[in-house]
Every structure is written in structure tokens, then in C-alpha cells.
Design a protein around this motif. Structure first.
Motif, PDB file in Angstrom:
ATOM      1  N   VAL A 110      -9.019 -19.823   9.490  1.00 55.36           N
ATOM      2  CA  VAL A 110      -8.123 -18.784   8.961  1.00 55.36           C
ATOM      3  C   VAL A 110      -8.226 -17.907   7.720  1.00 55.36           C
ATOM      4  CG1 VAL A 110      -5.392 -17.984   8.884  1.00 55.36           C
ATOM      5  CG2 VAL A 110      -6.052 -19.714  10.485  1.00 55.36           C
ATOM      6  N   GLU A 111      -8.526 -18.675   6.864  1.00 55.38           N
ATOM      7  CA  GLU A 111      -8.827 -18.150   5.397  1.00 55.38           C
ATOM      8  C   GLU A 111      -9.992 -17.325   5.408  1.00 55.38           C
ATOM      9  OE1 GLU A 111      -9.077 -20.827   2.010  1.00 55.38           O
ATOM     10  OE2 GLU A 111      -7.536 -22.095   2.841  1.00 55.38           O
ATOM     11  N   ALA A 112     -11.044 -17.842   6.345  1.00 55.86           N
ATOM     12  CA  ALA A 112     -12.139 -17.192   6.358  1.00 55.86           C
ATOM     13  C   ALA A 112     -11.869 -15.648   7.142  1.00 55.86           C
ATOM     14  CB  ALA A 112     -13.213 -17.753   7.250  1.00 55.86           C
ATOM     15  N   GLY A 137     -12.479 -24.046  -4.296  1.00 56.35           N
ATOM     16  CA  GLY A 137     -12.480 -25.168  -4.983  1.00 56.35           C
ATOM     17  C   GLY A 137     -12.737 -26.568  -4.187  1.00 56.35           C
ATOM     18  N   GLY A 138     -12.133 -26.388  -2.868  1.00 57.23           N
ATOM     19  CA  GLY A 138     -12.401 -27.454  -1.681  1.00 57.23           C
ATOM     20  C   GLY A 138     -13.331 -27.070  -0.593  1.00 57.23           C
ATOM     21  N   SER A 139     -13.355 -25.882  -0.326  1.00 61.97           N
ATOM     22  CA  SER A 139     -14.079 -25.509   0.920  1.00 61.97           C
ATOM     23  C   SER A 139     -14.940 -24.286   0.622  1.00 61.97           C
ATOM     24  CB  SER A 139     -13.300 -25.510   2.010  1.00 61.97           C
ATOM     25  OG  SER A 139     -12.305 -24.136   1.819  1.00 61.97           O
ATOM     26  N   PHE A 140     -15.853 -24.072   1.701  1.00 61.30           N
ATOM     27  CA  PHE A 140     -16.555 -22.953   1.550  1.00 61.30           C
ATOM     28  C   PHE A 140     -16.649 -22.053   2.824  1.00 61.30           C
ATOM     29  CE2 PHE A 140     -21.443 -21.547   2.103  1.00 61.30           C
ATOM     30  CZ  PHE A 140     -21.110 -20.217   1.442  1.00 61.30           C
ATOM     31  N   GLU A 141     -16.145 -21.131   2.916  1.00 63.80           N
ATOM     32  CA  GLU A 141     -15.792 -20.208   4.250  1.00 63.80           C
ATOM     33  C   GLU A 141     -17.109 -19.154   4.418  1.00 63.80           C
ATOM     34  OE1 GLU A 141     -12.960 -22.393   3.338  1.00 63.80           O
ATOM     35  OE2 GLU A 141     -13.023 -20.552   2.146  1.00 63.80           O
ATOM     36  N   VAL A 142     -17.615 -19.153   5.597  1.00 63.52           N
ATOM     37  CA  VAL A 142     -18.504 -18.204   6.052  1.00 63.52           C
ATOM     38  C   VAL A 142     -18.084 -17.531   7.199  1.00 63.52           C
ATOM     39  CG1 VAL A 142     -20.941 -18.078   6.804  1.00 63.52           C
ATOM     40  CG2 VAL A 142     -20.321 -19.762   5.152  1.00 63.52           C
ATOM     41  N   ASP A 151     -16.554 -12.432  14.399  1.00 68.92           N
ATOM     42  CA  ASP A 151     -17.050 -13.179  15.653  1.00 68.92           C
ATOM     43  C   ASP A 151     -17.301 -14.340  15.506  1.00 68.92           C
ATOM     44  OD1 ASP A 151     -17.365 -10.394  16.915  1.00 68.92           O
ATOM     45  OD2 ASP A 151     -19.272 -10.366  15.755  1.00 68.92           O
ATOM     46  N   PHE A 152     -17.397 -14.668  14.100  1.00 68.24           N
ATOM     47  CA  PHE A 152     -17.683 -16.242  14.180  1.00 68.24           C
ATOM     48  C   PHE A 152     -17.141 -16.431  12.490  1.00 68.24           C
ATOM     49  CE2 PHE A 152     -20.896 -18.736  11.333  1.00 68.24           C
ATOM     50  CZ  PHE A 152     -20.776 -19.868  12.096  1.00 68.24           C
ATOM     51  N   ALA A 153     -16.514 -17.521  12.672  1.00 69.88           N
ATOM     52  CA  ALA A 153     -15.906 -18.048  11.016  1.00 69.88           C
ATOM     53  C   ALA A 153     -15.774 -19.542  11.156  1.00 69.88           C
ATOM     54  CB  ALA A 153     -14.519 -17.484  11.121  1.00 69.88           C
ATOM     55  N   ILE A 154     -16.108 -20.193   9.893  1.00 71.69           N
ATOM     56  CA  ILE A 154     -16.115 -21.474   9.882  1.00 71.69           C
ATOM     57  C   ILE A 154     -15.800 -22.051   8.369  1.00 71.69           C
ATOM     58  CG2 ILE A 154     -18.603 -21.672   9.267  1.00 71.69           C
ATOM     59  CD1 ILE A 154     -18.604 -24.214  10.928  1.00 71.69           C
ATOM     60  N   PRO A 291     -14.042  -7.437  -4.622  1.00 72.22           N
ATOM     61  CA  PRO A 291     -12.690  -7.685  -5.229  1.00 72.22           C
ATOM     62  C   PRO A 291     -11.621  -8.086  -4.513  1.00 72.22           C
ATOM     63  CG  PRO A 291     -12.937  -5.568  -5.408  1.00 72.22           C
ATOM     64  CD  PRO A 291     -14.379  -5.890  -4.658  1.00 72.22           C
ATOM     65  N   TRP A 292     -11.830  -7.757  -3.244  1.00 69.99           N
ATOM     66  CA  TRP A 292     -10.658  -8.117  -2.441  1.00 69.99           C
ATOM     67  C   TRP A 292     -11.128  -9.370  -1.697  1.00 69.99           C
ATOM     68  CZ3 TRP A 292      -8.592  -3.424   0.863  1.00 69.99           C
ATOM     69  CH2 TRP A 292      -7.838  -2.526  -0.091  1.00 69.99           C
ATOM     70  N   ALA A 293      -9.909 -10.648  -1.327  1.00 72.52           N
ATOM     71  CA  ALA A 293     -10.207 -11.690  -0.670  1.00 72.52           C
ATOM     72  C   ALA A 293      -8.902 -12.097   0.124  1.00 72.52           C
ATOM     73  CB  ALA A 293     -10.532 -12.761  -1.887  1.00 72.52           C
ATOM     74  N   LEU A 294      -8.835 -13.329   0.037  1.00 75.18           N
ATOM     75  CA  LEU A 294      -7.785 -13.874   0.902  1.00 75.18           C
ATOM     76  C   LEU A 294      -6.226 -13.236   0.882  1.00 75.18           C
ATOM     77  CD1 LEU A 294      -6.862 -15.933   3.019  1.00 75.18           C
ATOM     78  CD2 LEU A 294      -6.871 -17.656   1.181  1.00 75.18           C
ATOM     79  N   ARG A 295      -5.891 -12.981  -0.643  1.00 79.32           N
ATOM     80  CA  ARG A 295      -4.520 -12.572  -0.807  1.00 79.32           C
ATOM     81  C   ARG A 295      -4.520 -11.244  -0.003  1.00 79.32           C
ATOM     82  NH1 ARG A 295      -5.770 -15.293  -5.602  1.00 79.32           N
ATOM     83  NH2 ARG A 295      -6.713 -13.561  -6.359  1.00 79.32           N
TER      84      ARG A 295
END
Length: 351
Positions: A110-112, A137-142, A151-154, A291-295
Motif C-alpha cells: 500500500v505504501e508503494a 528505515g525498515g523496508s524498501f518499496e519498488v 501494475d506492480f508493487a512490492i 519531493p512528493w512521497a507517501l504523505r
């Protein structure tokens, strides 16, 4: 109309208040409290009681700050530092009961997806097929996609702080053997994902997160004071040299380098190794720093849907809580809720 996002990360609790009357979330106020939770987690990821106490107080303060800016209840979520903690349920229950905030736990996918949405909107459709990389800090999203949603997120367990704890604990700077071991571990974890991205052949590769921003600055990108509309990029060759530079220095000396903050100096080498290895395996020569991300992705989803119903509607799994009206929630990936990608508009369409 104002909306707020409260982001509990491995280093900071960050509040963002934005005007959302138009199609773009325009920030009007930000506040953060640096807790550095990741520096205090016990083996196995358990959050100690003292750190949970600090987290509860920080969330209380953020909620009050949001209220002063006209936001009664921000969209509050926690990333891997809380998501992966064995005592997660107790932590969420305490925050709900004592701070009155329903802190959501977002799965990495979901973050990705939300971060991809933010990157797509920032870059526009001219970016074409888009690959997204986000080191937390804890995970790497692709993620990869040609439209609004990927189409693909992990999400992979390759966060900069997690790897620093697992591979460099007690070594500052780490030995060459430990550095090689980490790089080999990252290659193994990324093998299949990298093959998928190479096969998709993205036109544009975009990176987000403080880790990438600081590495970009170390590699010569413009400082933050130049503003968000300044184009920032980073090449794989420059990043390779940065890895060598970081590996030769203890954390205290890394913090003296351009862009590397004291709070993140210890994990900067692990983050750089993940970034460089990823670019190499995926065949990416250059990335654009967004500059834009999850928030921003959370707010954009609300703006574009015309409501915030999606926040609680994607197959939520309610957990037990002392406050029934503020129950902590776990969201399943958006696609499990029936979300489907839009067809990509023509190249002349605006983002």
C-alpha cells in the motif's frame, strides 16, 4: 479545506497540514518530532516500553498541533518500525487509548502504491512508464506502472536502518567483509524484482524518501533551500563513489558530509548500498529525486476520490482497542479492494 497526515516513521513523527481545495495538496504547516525509534528497538524489532511512552506523547502533541491548524483528526499511519514490531498490537492500542488517534498500519504494498501515485502526479504523464524506488528505515518499496496506480508493487525487508542493525551492529565503520556480505544479501533479495523492472523497461526512474534525498545531495544535487521545483537527479556512477566514501568513514564523520544528517549518518551506508545495487541490477543509470512521497499520496488519493471513505473501506481488519471509536486498523493492498488502474491518457494530457 485543510487535511492533515501524521507519519510515524523509524526516525521521526511528522505532521503535514495541507490545503486541499484544488487538485494539488499545498502544504501550509509541517512539524516533526525526532524520536529515532529505530536506534532503540530490541533484537527482533520489539519496541521498548520507554520508547512507546515517547511515541504516545509525540502522537498526542501532533494531534493537538493539527487541531490548532484546523484538522481535528489527521490521517495517521505507521510504517515498518511499528508494522514489524512483535508488540505492534499493544503499541497501537496504547496510542488509540491514550492519544485518541487510530494509527493505521500500512502494508508495504500500500505504501508503494500511494507513493507511486504521488510520484506520477509530480512527474506527469510525460514520464511514461515509471519505476519508483523508496528506501525507508525498515523496508524498501519498488513499483512500476504506466498509469495512475502501479501494475506492480512490492515491499522488501531492505530498509536502511534494518540492514544497519542486522549487518553493521557494533562496527563503525563496518569491515569490508561485512559490507560485501550486505551487498550480496541485497543482490539476492532483489534478483527477481530487478529482473521484472528490466523486463518492463521504464522510461523514467524516480526515487523518494529522506535516504535518497540525502544521497542525492551528497552526489551533488541542489540543497533543499533551492525549493521543491528545482530538478534533482543522481547518477549511478556518482552514487558508486558515494558508497566508497561512506564506507571509509565512521558515522560521526559521515554527518559532516553534504546532505548527511547526524540522525541518519549511521544508516547512510546501508541505504547507499541498497540504492547503488538496485540501480545496477535494474540497469538504471540515472534517477530523478521526487519531493512528493507517501504523505502526499495519501492526500492525493482523498482529493481524487472526492472523499476519505477509501481510508477505511479497503477491506480493513479492525483490531481490539480500548477506544472503540479509534480502533487501530490494518489496510490490505489497494488492489485487493477492487482498485483498477486507469488507462494512461495521451502524452498531451496534464498530470
Amino acid at each position: 479545506m485543510r487535511m492533515g497526515v501524521l507519519d510515524v516513521g523509524s526516525n521521526t513523527v511528522r505532521l503535514m497540514i495541507a490545503e486541499t481545495d484544488g487538485a494539488v495538496p499545498l502544504p501550509v504547516h509541517t512539524a516533526k518530532r525526532q524520536l529515532r525509534l529505530s536506534a532503540h528497538v530490541e533484537r527482533g524489532g520489539h519496541l521498548p516500553t520507554k520508547q512507546v511512552d515517547r511515541l504516545v506523547e509525540a502522537v498526542k502533541e501532533a494531534k493537538e498541533e493539527g487541531r490548532r491548524w484546523g484538522v481535528a483528526q489527521p490521517f495517521a499511519f505507521a510504517t515498518a518500525i511499528v508494522r514489524d514490531a512483535p508488540n505492534r498490537d499493544k503499541v497501537l492500542a496504547r496510542i488509540a487509548a491514550e492519544a485518541g488517534v487510530p494509527l493505521h498500519v500500512l502494508p508495504g504494498e500500500v505504501e508503494a502504491e500511494l507513493t507511486f501515485l504521488a510520484a506520477r502526479r509530480w512527474m506527469g504523464w510525460r514520464a511514461g512508464p515509471l519505476a519508483l524506488l523508496d528506501i525507508g528505515g525498515g523496508s524498501f518499496e519498488v513499483a512500476f506502472g504506466r498509469s495512475r496506480l502501479p501494475d506492480f508493487a512490492i515491499a522488501l525487508p531492505l530498509g536502511a536502518n534494518r540492514l544497519t542493525r542486522d549487518f553493521f551492529r557494533g562496527q563503525d565503520p563496518p569491515s569490508p567483509d561485512r559490507t560485501r556480505l550486505l551487498r550480496r544479501h541485497v543482490r539476492h533479495q532483489l534478483r527477481d524484482v530487478a529482473a521484472r523492472i528490466r523486463w518492463e523497461a521504464p522510461r523514467t526512474a524516480v526515487v523518494t524518501s529522506r535516504t535518497f534525498q540525502q544521497l542525492g545531495r551528497l552526489c551533488g544535487a541542489a540543497p533543499g533551500r533551492s525549493g521543491p521545483f528545482t530538478t534533482r537527479s543522481m547518477t549511478r556512477s556518482d552514487l558508486g563513489r558515494a558508497v566508497e566514501q561512506l564506507a571509509a568513514l565512521p558515522a560521526a564523520e559521515r554527518a559532516l558530509l553534504p546532505g548527511i544528517s547526524l540522525a541518519r549518518a549511521g544508516q547512510s551506508l546501508a541505504g547507499a548500498i541498497v540504492a547503488h545495487t538496485t540501480m545496477k541490477l535494474m540497469g538504471i543509470d540515472e534517477v530523478t529525486i521526487c519531493p512528493w512521497a507517501l504523505r502526499e499520496g495519501v492526500l492525493l488519493r482523498c482529493i481524487e476520490d472526492g472523499s476519505s471513505d477509501w481510508w477505511d473501506a479497503y477491506g480493513v481488519e479492525a483490531q481490539e482497542s480500548a477506544v472503540p471509536s479509534a480502533r487501530p486498523l490494518v489496510l490490505r493492498p489497494l488492489r485487493e479492494a477492487g482498485a483498477t488502474p486507469e488507462p494512461a491518457p495521451s502524452a498531451s494530457s496534464s498530470p
